[in-house]
Design a protein around this motif. Sequence first.
Motif, short mmCIF file in Angstrom:
data_model
loop_
_atom_site.label_atom_id
_atom_site.label_comp_id
_atom_site.label_asym_id
_atom_site.label_seq_id
_atom_site.Cartn_x
_atom_site.Cartn_y
_atom_site.Cartn_z
N SER A 1 13.63 -0.35 -8.81
CA SER A 1 12.56 0.75 -8.16
C SER A 1 13.04 1.88 -8.52
N PRO A 2 12.12 3.53 -8.99
CA PRO A 2 13.35 4.78 -8.43
C PRO A 2 12.96 4.67 -7.28
N ILE A 3 14.08 5.73 -7.09
CA ILE A 3 14.40 6.52 -5.98
C ILE A 3 12.57 6.91 -5.33
N ARG A 4 12.13 8.12 -6.28
CA ARG A 4 11.03 8.71 -5.90
C ARG A 4 10.12 8.30 -6.76
N GLU A 5 8.88 9.23 -5.68
CA GLU A 5 7.89 8.81 -7.15
C GLU A 5 8.27 10.17 -8.10
N ALA A 6 7.25 9.96 -9.00
CA ALA A 6 7.36 11.38 -10.48
C ALA A 6 7.63 12.32 -9.99
N SER A 7 6.57 13.07 -9.02
CA SER A 7 6.37 14.26 -8.34
C SER A 7 8.05 14.58 -7.07
N GLY A 8 8.35 13.66 -7.14
CA GLY A 8 9.93 13.74 -6.13
C GLY A 8 9.77 13.52 -4.84
N ALA A 9 8.40 13.39 -4.47
CA ALA A 9 7.89 12.34 -3.16
C ALA A 9 7.90 11.38 -2.97
N ARG A 10 8.80 11.05 -1.34
CA ARG A 10 9.22 10.06 -0.74
C ARG A 10 8.02 8.77 -1.66
N SER A 11 8.70 7.50 -1.42
CA SER A 11 7.79 5.92 -1.37
C SER A 11 7.81 5.43 -0.54
N GLN A 12 6.73 5.16 0.04
CA GLN A 12 7.57 3.92 2.04
C GLN A 12 8.00 2.33 0.42
N PHE A 13 7.40 2.14 -0.10
CA PHE A 13 7.07 1.13 -1.37
C PHE A 13 8.49 1.37 -1.54
N TYR A 14 9.34 2.65 -2.33
CA TYR A 14 10.47 2.84 -2.83
C TYR A 14 11.60 2.45 -1.55
N ASP A 15 11.69 2.87 -0.09
CA ASP A 15 12.40 2.98 0.49
C ASP A 15 12.91 1.94 1.19
N ASN A 16 11.10 0.99 0.69
CA ASN A 16 11.92 -0.26 1.10
C ASN A 16 12.76 -1.09 0.57
N MET A 17 13.14 -0.49 -0.60
CA MET A 17 14.29 -1.92 -1.63
C MET A 17 15.26 -1.37 -0.45
N ARG A 18 15.85 -0.23 0.30
CA ARG A 18 16.95 -0.32 0.84
C ARG A 18 16.81 -0.71 2.32
N ILE A 19 15.83 -1.62 2.96
CA ILE A 19 16.34 -1.54 3.60
C ILE A 19 15.65 -3.29 3.81
N ALA A 20 15.26 -3.86 2.91
CA ALA A 20 15.25 -5.79 2.44
C ALA A 20 16.65 -5.97 2.62
N THR A 21 17.00 -6.65 3.39
CA THR A 21 18.68 -7.51 3.90
C THR A 21 19.09 -8.55 2.89
N ALA B 1 2.03 0.77 -5.22
CA ALA B 1 2.33 -0.03 -4.00
C ALA B 1 2.97 -1.23 -5.32
N TYR B 2 4.82 -1.17 -4.76
CA TYR B 2 5.11 -1.88 -4.73
C TYR B 2 6.11 -2.73 -4.61
N LEU B 3 7.25 -2.05 -3.52
CA LEU B 3 7.47 -3.15 -2.26
C LEU B 3 7.02 -3.48 -0.55
N ALA B 4 6.64 -4.21 -0.48
CA ALA B 4 5.68 -4.10 0.39
C ALA B 4 6.37 -5.34 1.99
N GLU B 5 6.24 -4.62 2.52
CA GLU B 5 6.39 -5.67 4.24
C GLU B 5 5.04 -6.27 4.42
N ILE B 6 5.19 -7.18 4.82
CA ILE B 6 4.48 -8.19 4.86
C ILE B 6 4.82 -9.32 6.37
N SER B 7 3.59 -9.65 6.95
CA SER B 7 3.89 -10.69 8.43
C SER B 7 4.44 -11.56 7.68
N ALA B 8 4.75 -12.51 9.23
CA ALA B 8 5.38 -14.00 8.70
C ALA B 8 3.75 -15.07 8.54
N ALA B 9 2.93 -14.29 9.18
CA ALA B 9 1.65 -15.01 9.25
C ALA B 9 0.96 -14.67 7.80
#
Length: 314
Positions: A23-43, A131-139
Amino acid sequence: MRYWWVNHKQTSKQELGGGYLWSPIREASGARSQFYDNMRIATPGDAVLSFSGGVIRHLGRVADFASPAPKPDSFGAVGDYWSASGWLLPVAWEELPAAISPKQIIEELAPLLPAKYSPIHPESGNGNQKAYLAEISAALFEKLTGQILAEAPQSVLQASTTKALASIDDSIATQVLQDPGLDATTKQQVVLARNGQGLFRSRVFGLEQSCRLTHVRTPALLIASHIKPWRSCSTAAERLDGANGLLLAPHVDRLFDKGFISFTEAGQVLVSPRLDPNDLTRLGLAEACATGCAPFSERHAPYLQFHREKVFLK
């Protein structure tokens, strides 16, 4: 373990085949995206569901932490408006026995979808825009797949990581060798620098005398490690710049390369909260990290800044 859902209709063929997400690091506008930030949260070990063409056909396991990498050449014209640099997340993919259609059971899924940053619309079942990488619940994961996953074999995760990174690096090496603006000698040296060899290694030895943390001085025991990763450099000059390198003992190089440690210009060692502090003790580096090292030169500064912002795991 965390559970993720990726919407990647445009790039699913390339990402499933290559063993990664990008994924890109930010949206084309330069804004942050939680969907892109999730790439660095994934473990490593986390589960990922691949949603493409209205169905889920593949299940993945995150193989390593995301790292900075250029947009894969295999994307072609897809995402021309995306930044040329972004996050590469290695994933070990496997095809499910049968495709899952969320739209067919959307009434059952709707109560389990995230209230914010949902990958699909709770009424239509269509993928949400942006929406790109979204966190979902175990359920939700269990509802879709009928299973809760056991721990992934480390051999599988390591193989996927190696495959994903090698694919990107091989592509860059091909570009270097085809670059009409570089002479044959420079091309050869840039490719050698990928593994810390050749002219790059000699230049690093011209600036550094020993490992920054262990003070080991025997050349055969030291790795010439790029500060700004080879794959993230934009020019041959950056890839061959001795100031873009450090001499590190193998275990220190591993920590630095994976983003578990970084440095300030003053020589303070930054330790990632994602690293088990007991492992520093086991490696014999706890005291060295607490003490720090000698200050760096001004030439090192921009490369160290890149490492802290894009490689270091926060």
